[in-house]
Structures are given as C-alpha cells and as structure tokens.
Design a protein around this motif. Structure first.
Motif: not given
Length: 446
Positions: A78-86, A372-387
C-alpha cells in the motif's frame, strides 16, 4: 494541414520489442528474482530454525515467522504504490531493494525470536513495495501489443528466484549445520548491492514524468527507446504543460467508474494469495512431516519449483492469444484441480507430479494477475491501485500460514484438508476473474 503529431505514449506503443525493453525487463526482473528468492528462502529457513536448538520453534511460532513478513508486505504494498504515484516508480523501486537487503542481513544475525520477527517484518515492507511498483513500471513502457507478455515475463523472474531459494535450501542449509539458515539469509541480502546497478539502468516512467509536467525528461526517455528500434529522427510530441496532479487517495478506487473492477481485482488477489502462500510457504515442513526427512522434503520442493518457469512461458504466450481474463480463469481452474489431486497424493511420485502441475498452473495465474492489474487503471492511480490490490492479497498471505496448523489438526497432521481449502480458494478467484475488464492490445489509460 498535417496530421497531429503522436503523443509520447503513442510513440512507445508503436515500437517493436527492442533491446531497451529487454534491458528494462532484465533490470526489474533481477530485482523481482531477489524478492522471490527471499520469500522462498523463508519457507526453508523456518523449517531449519524450528530444528535449531537455540530457537526450537513450535508450529504456532513457525506460523508467525511466516505471517509477520506478509504483514510487512501488506503495509509495504500500500505504501509503495502511493509513494510511486507521488515520487516516481524508479525511486521507490530502488529504495525497496535497499530496505529488504539490509533487513535480510539483520535477520541472518538474529539471536532471538523477537529480532527474527522484527527483521522479517521490515523485509516484508521492502518486498511488498517493490513488486507492484516494478509491474507498473514495465507495463507503462511496454508496447500495447506486447504489454501482457512483458509483464508475465517479468513475473517469470519469480520462478528463477524461487528455484534459487529451493537450491539454497537443498544444498546450503543442510550442509552448514546450525548456521546454514543464517548463510542462506546472508545470500538473500545481495539486493543491497544490486540496488546501485538498478538505479543507473532503469528509466523513469514517461507517463509519470508527463503527469508531473517534466516533459523534457519524458521526451529523453521516449527517444532512448526509439533509438533502440533504429528511429533516429522521430517526430517530437507536443509539450503538455500539465498541472501537478493531486495525490491519489485509496478511496478514488471506489469511485463509480472503478468500484466494480476494484472489488473484483481485490477478490482475485485475496484468494490467489491465500492459496499460494498457504501452500508453498508450508510445503517443505508438510513434506518433511509426510516423509520423515527434511533433506528429502527440500529435494522434492526443489523439483516442484522447477515447474514454475514452464507455467510462466505458457502464460506469456496465451495472454496475448486468449486475452487476460480467460487465460487467468483457466490457469486458476487448473490450480484448483491440481490442489485437490495434491491433497490426496501419498507416494513421492504423485507428490512430485501433482506438485509440479500445481506449481505450473499457479505461476501462470500469477503472471497474468500482475499483467492485468496495472492496465485496468489510469496513470495517476495505477501504482496506488496495484499496491492496494497487492496489500489486500497480503492480508490473505498473513492469514493462510496461521490457519495451516488448524487444517493439520483437522486431518491428524495430514496435508489433505489444507489443500482442499486451497483448492476452494482457487475456485473463488477463478469466478471473480471472469468479471475483470479485458484490455489486451489496448493502450493504457492516461
């Protein structure tokens, strides 16, 4: 009037698979293999530590050593995905390698159960952060027609790491006495050195750079991949001086547009993790109990691990032929069937055959899930969604090893009940996967 020049992402999507893609895949994949080696090693380490007179762990303590790492992975994902989007995909990827490399060294030097658990938790933080960030980065550079295959190939490095872990467990731990498991963990600290190499050779995501208004860096990154395909004079894309996007919050995943896919992908992640980590983290211990020999158990587990690579290879081909949804569903259905057959296996031959087939099917499903996980979300939330999806999965990874002693008690120490439960979990994941959107061959959403 001429046609409007292509965007940078369109230019990336049109490229063939080239040496720059291969270099990116290798750099991320080696980090991924180190992750797998660490996760795989702990299943052997726990069996060895339990036999170490200094620790002499009972079943409950073994479960906690396994599960505390997955608790760290849940927080880290969870933390890594949020930080990667930021802050960017590459920055977070490198930091995670440093974190779990240092923590692996600390675990190797542990002198108490408390220190063992603390180090394992920190290792989990690094591991949990790295995996969704790496898959997001690869998917954002991959051409549309190769994206599924490239992400499955990235996940295939897991098989390399897990097989290395099995080899270390079989050759190093039994032959080096009570310090064998410590030497194994010190080998697992190698990502600390690799982090320096990774930082130099992994470019930052073009989509992330554009989302932060860093157009010049984004253009240089695209041209690096174009030169690898022999495009020496590309048509420059227009600069998009965008405002910095606000930080993505997890609740955005449950907006009207994304709610259904979030629930479905979370369910899939949860039940795949439950079955995989429940089965494979306990496998050396379960087979040691069944056949009365830790060394034989490690040897059988090594053979079972060898089937992972064919599973990934098959999934990498099918994911672009059948699409993500049907490939994932079929591999999960096969995992359920093999888990049921493994539950009743009694001879060494049947354990190895059904274990290898379970390993093959399960790893193929993992590869498609990461695709499939990262490609079903847009760029701004992709890493957060995957995480966040990975974090939900890690909750199941925490629970499963803790529940295995109860499953064993229900079957007088036999593995049958445990693997029947894991088969049922694969079935639930299979049904959930049928509700995922199909994105094969389509550009990622900006």
């Amino acid at each position: 009037m001429g046609a409007e020049p292509p965007t940078r992402n369109q230019r990336l999507d049109r490229l063939p698979f080239n040496r720059a893609h291969r270099k990116l895949l290798s750099a991320c994949g080696i980090g991924w293999a180190f992750d797998a080696m660490d996760v795989g090693l702990v299943s052997f380490v726990v069996a060895a530590v339990a036999a170490d007179p200094h620790f002499a762990l009972d079943d409950a303590q073994r479960s906690w050593v396994l599960s505390i790492g997955f608790l760290g992975m849940a927080v880290g994902a969870m933390l890594g995905g949020v930080l990667a989007d930021r802050f960017g995909r590459t920055t977070v990827f490198t930091a995670t390698l440093v974190v779990f490399g240092l923590a692996s060294g600390a675990m190797a030097l542990s002198w108490s159960l408390a220190m063992l658990l603390a180090a394992r938790f920190v290792i989990g933080l690094g591991l949990g952060s790295e995996l969704p960030v790496a898959s997001t980065l690869v998917s954002e550079f991959a051409p549309a027609t190769h994206r599924g295959r490239m992400t499955v190939m990235l996940e295939a490095f897991w098989a390399v790491g897990w097989t290395l872990a099995a080899a270390i467990g079989y050759f190093v731990i039994p032959s080096t006495g009570d310090w064998g498991w410590r030497w194994a963990l010190l080998i697992g600290a190698l990502p600390l050195a690799y982090a320096i190499v990774a930082r130099l050779h992994i470019p930052e995501s073009v989509r992330f750079l554009e989302s932060r208004g860093r157009d010049e860096e984004a253009e240089r990154s695209v041209r690096h991949f174009e030169r690898a395909s022999g495009v020496e004079a590309p048509v420059a894309s227009p600069y998009r001086h965008v405002a910095v996007r606000p930080r993505t919050r997890v609740r955005a995943l449950f907006s009207a547009r994304y709610r259904r896919r979030t629930v479905v992908i979370w369910l899939t992640w949860f039940f795949v993790n439950f079955s995989y980590y429940g089965a494979f983290t306990w496998m050396p211990s379960l087979l040691a109990h069944q056949f009365g020999s830790l060394t034989r158990s490690f040897g059988y587990t090594l053979l079972i691990s060898l089937a992972q690579l064919p599973g990934y290879a098959l999934a990498a081909w099918l994911v672009e032929v059948w699409g993500r949804r049907w490939t994932l569903c079929i591999f999960l259905a096969a995992s359920a069937g093999m888990a049921m057959l493994f539950a009743g296996s009694g001879s060494p031959a049947s354990v190895i055959v059904f274990g290898m087939l379970l390993s093959l099917a399960n790893m193929g499903a993992w590869g498609v899930l990461y695709a499939v996980t990262p490609e079903i979300y847009p760029t701004g939330m992709r890493a957060t969604a995957s995480g966040s999806a990975a974090a939900v999965g890690r909750l199941a990874a925490i629970a499963a090893p803790l529940l295995v002693p109860s499953f064993l008690a229900a079957s007088d120490g036999d593995k049958s009940v445990a693997f029947l439960v894991f088969a049922a979990a694969f079935v639930v994941a299979c049904v959930a996967s049928l509700l995922l959107p199909e994105r094969a061959g389509r550009s990622l959403e900006d």
